[in-house]
Scaffold this motif. Sequence first.
Motif, mmCIF file in Angstrom:
data_model
loop_
_atom_site.group_PDB
_atom_site.id
_atom_site.type_symbol
_atom_site.label_atom_id
_atom_site.label_comp_id
_atom_site.label_asym_id
_atom_site.label_seq_id
_atom_site.Cartn_x
_atom_site.Cartn_y
_atom_site.Cartn_z
ATOM 1 N N PHE A 1 33.500 52.195 -8.125
ATOM 2 C CA PHE A 1 34.645 51.327 -8.385
ATOM 3 C C PHE A 1 35.852 52.140 -8.834
ATOM 4 O O PHE A 1 36.969 51.975 -8.324
ATOM 5 C CB PHE A 1 34.255 50.303 -9.446
ATOM 6 C CG PHE A 1 35.399 49.477 -9.961
ATOM 7 C CD1 PHE A 1 35.877 48.411 -9.227
ATOM 8 C CD2 PHE A 1 35.993 49.766 -11.175
ATOM 9 C CE1 PHE A 1 36.933 47.639 -9.696
ATOM 10 C CE2 PHE A 1 37.039 49.007 -11.655
ATOM 11 C CZ PHE A 1 37.516 47.942 -10.909
ATOM 12 N N LEU A 2 35.644 53.065 -9.794
ATOM 13 C CA LEU A 2 36.744 53.889 -10.298
ATOM 14 C C LEU A 2 37.266 54.842 -9.223
ATOM 15 O O LEU A 2 38.480 55.041 -9.092
ATOM 16 C CB LEU A 2 36.286 54.680 -11.526
ATOM 17 C CG LEU A 2 35.923 53.856 -12.770
ATOM 18 C CD1 LEU A 2 35.427 54.763 -13.888
ATOM 19 C CD2 LEU A 2 37.121 53.044 -13.235
ATOM 20 N N SER A 3 36.351 55.421 -8.455
ATOM 21 C CA SER A 3 36.764 56.325 -7.382
ATOM 22 C C SER A 3 37.604 55.596 -6.350
ATOM 23 O O SER A 3 38.561 56.146 -5.794
ATOM 24 C CB SER A 3 35.536 56.950 -6.707
ATOM 25 O OG SER A 3 34.803 57.729 -7.624
ATOM 26 N N GLN A 4 37.241 54.346 -6.079
ATOM 27 C CA GLN A 4 37.973 53.553 -5.107
ATOM 28 C C GLN A 4 39.384 53.251 -5.589
ATOM 29 O O GLN A 4 40.307 53.125 -4.787
ATOM 30 C CB GLN A 4 37.224 52.247 -4.837
ATOM 31 C CG GLN A 4 37.615 51.535 -3.571
ATOM 32 C CD GLN A 4 37.281 52.351 -2.336
ATOM 33 O OE1 GLN A 4 36.336 53.130 -2.343
ATOM 34 N NE2 GLN A 4 38.068 52.197 -1.300
ATOM 35 N N MET A 5 39.556 53.152 -6.895
ATOM 36 C CA MET A 5 40.878 52.878 -7.454
ATOM 37 C C MET A 5 41.822 54.064 -7.303
ATOM 38 O O MET A 5 43.046 53.905 -7.303
ATOM 39 C CB MET A 5 40.761 52.534 -8.943
ATOM 40 C CG MET A 5 40.129 51.182 -9.244
ATOM 41 S SD MET A 5 41.089 49.793 -8.578
ATOM 42 C CE MET A 5 40.241 49.528 -7.016
ATOM 43 N N ASP A 6 41.243 55.258 -7.184
ATOM 44 C CA ASP A 6 42.067 56.459 -7.044
ATOM 45 C C ASP A 6 42.413 56.672 -5.573
ATOM 46 O O ASP A 6 41.606 57.157 -4.795
ATOM 47 C CB ASP A 6 41.322 57.680 -7.589
ATOM 48 C CG ASP A 6 42.102 58.973 -7.373
ATOM 49 O OD1 ASP A 6 43.344 58.896 -7.282
ATOM 50 O OD2 ASP A 6 41.466 60.037 -7.297
ATOM 51 N N MET A 7 43.614 56.297 -5.206
ATOM 52 C CA MET A 7 44.074 56.454 -3.824
ATOM 53 C C MET A 7 45.095 57.567 -3.694
ATOM 54 O O MET A 7 45.858 57.629 -2.742
ATOM 55 C CB MET A 7 44.665 55.134 -3.332
ATOM 56 C CG MET A 7 43.664 54.001 -3.263
ATOM 57 S SD MET A 7 44.468 52.408 -3.024
ATOM 58 C CE MET A 7 45.176 52.165 -4.653
ATOM 59 N N SER A 8 45.104 58.466 -4.690
ATOM 60 C CA SER A 8 46.146 59.484 -4.748
ATOM 61 C C SER A 8 46.060 60.509 -3.623
ATOM 62 O O SER A 8 47.044 61.189 -3.330
ATOM 63 C CB SER A 8 46.095 60.206 -6.101
ATOM 64 O OG SER A 8 44.836 60.815 -6.303
ATOM 65 N N LYS A 9 44.886 60.634 -2.977
ATOM 66 C CA LYS A 9 44.790 61.627 -1.913
ATOM 67 C C LYS A 9 45.713 61.292 -0.743
ATOM 68 O O LYS A 9 46.059 62.180 0.054
ATOM 69 C CB LYS A 9 43.347 61.771 -1.423
ATOM 70 C CG LYS A 9 42.750 60.536 -0.783
ATOM 71 C CD LYS A 9 41.308 60.813 -0.367
ATOM 72 C CE LYS A 9 40.654 59.609 0.279
ATOM 73 N NZ LYS A 9 39.254 59.878 0.662
ATOM 74 N N LYS A 10 46.135 60.031 -0.660
ATOM 75 C CA LYS A 10 47.073 59.651 0.389
ATOM 76 C C LYS A 10 48.448 60.268 0.153
ATOM 77 O O LYS A 10 49.246 60.390 1.083
ATOM 78 C CB LYS A 10 47.189 58.128 0.465
ATOM 79 C CG LYS A 10 45.891 57.438 0.878
ATOM 80 C CD LYS A 10 46.074 55.932 0.976
ATOM 81 C CE LYS A 10 44.760 55.254 1.390
ATOM 82 N NZ LYS A 10 44.917 53.785 1.504
ATOM 83 N N ILE A 11 48.720 60.646 -1.100
ATOM 84 C CA ILE A 11 50.015 61.247 -1.416
ATOM 85 C C ILE A 11 50.179 62.575 -0.709
ATOM 86 O O ILE A 11 51.207 62.836 -0.073
ATOM 87 C CB ILE A 11 50.151 61.438 -2.940
ATOM 88 C CG1 ILE A 11 50.245 60.089 -3.644
ATOM 89 C CG2 ILE A 11 51.379 62.287 -3.275
ATOM 90 C CD1 ILE A 11 50.311 60.190 -5.152
ATOM 91 N N SER A 12 49.171 63.444 -0.817
ATOM 92 C CA SER A 12 49.266 64.765 -0.195
ATOM 93 C C SER A 12 49.373 64.651 1.319
ATOM 94 O O SER A 12 50.124 65.399 1.963
ATOM 95 C CB SER A 12 48.062 65.628 -0.578
ATOM 96 O OG SER A 12 46.849 64.934 -0.384
ATOM 97 N N THR A 13 48.645 63.707 1.904
ATOM 98 C CA THR A 13 48.707 63.510 3.352
ATOM 99 C C THR A 13 50.083 63.013 3.778
ATOM 100 O O THR A 13 50.665 63.502 4.758
ATOM 101 C CB THR A 13 47.641 62.504 3.806
ATOM 102 O OG1 THR A 13 46.349 62.946 3.380
ATOM 103 C CG2 THR A 13 47.645 62.354 5.322
ATOM 104 N N GLU A 14 50.619 62.050 3.028
ATOM 105 C CA GLU A 14 51.936 61.494 3.336
ATOM 106 C C GLU A 14 53.025 62.557 3.237
ATOM 107 O O GLU A 14 53.898 62.668 4.111
ATOM 108 C CB GLU A 14 52.237 60.340 2.390
ATOM 109 C CG GLU A 14 53.664 59.817 2.450
ATOM 110 C CD GLU A 14 54.002 59.175 3.782
ATOM 111 O OE1 GLU A 14 55.207 59.088 4.095
ATOM 112 O OE2 GLU A 14 53.070 58.761 4.501
ATOM 113 N N ILE A 15 52.998 63.354 2.169
ATOM 114 C CA ILE A 15 54.008 64.399 1.988
ATOM 115 C C ILE A 15 53.904 65.442 3.090
ATOM 116 O O ILE A 15 54.912 65.849 3.679
ATOM 117 C CB ILE A 15 53.855 65.066 0.609
ATOM 118 C CG1 ILE A 15 54.190 64.067 -0.492
ATOM 119 C CG2 ILE A 15 54.764 66.289 0.495
ATOM 120 C CD1 ILE A 15 53.965 64.590 -1.897
#
Length: 265
Positions: free
Chosen positions: A67-81
């Motif tokens: 559940f907590l891991s799913q809440m962390d969507m920050s890896k999309k930041i590096s991909t987007e940048i």
Amino acid sequence: MNKYIEVMKVYFKVQFIWRADVLFSVFFSVTRIIFAYLLWNAIFAGESMINGFSLNSMMSYYIIQSFLSQMDMSKKISTEISMSVRQGTFTKYLILPINTEGYFISMMLGKIPSYLVWDILSAMVWVLVFRIDFVFITNLSAIIGALCLIVLGFLFMIQLNFLLGILVFKYEEISTFLLIKDNVVLLVTGGIIPLALFPEWILNIMKMLPFYYITYLPSMIFIGQSCVNEIITGLIVMIFWCGMMQISIIKYWKNNVKMYDGVGI
């Protein structure tokens, strides 16, 4: 502050447009819980306790950790940048009248609520499906402390992924960095197996690093498998690492953003 709130509102609304992304994300989270159940149900066959865990507490750990891991969507930041810099569209972030890092933090905060609702529902469903006697503490101070660790952990992961994303200013291809990061983080945050099953000397090293406190320690606290006294240590460690990460971001941004010329490749 109003500008950041508006960014959060925009991305909150976007999640209702791209509902399939949310549902697939929840599906993969549930799949991981199923695999964990099948694995640990076989391991616990004939055993009531393994290293302080019962089957119910082990499954409670996986449900909370997932559940907590799913809440962390920050890896999309590096991909987007990375993609926007390579395509020459990163300028759209630079011309905004707000801090670029703050924009991405607001973006993540806007996305979390829609995932939160679906993840809670899926967790409840699987507790009922597997007939798990869900383990959760009632100590309010411990719950608040664990929530503080979660907030700092998410902030650190946003900072980490933002820093990895802007590496593209200097390095043309950062996919290798991201691949290594994703696999290492999955292991050291207890996403594969609880860190309590590791040798003591490895645990002592991990306690000096931020990853131990992002999802693993909060999950252990929630199921009553960790000493509440670790919360204070965890808060100190996380504040230190968040500060160090922010200093690294500021220095790297200042020295390398000038390399971006707004032209895609």
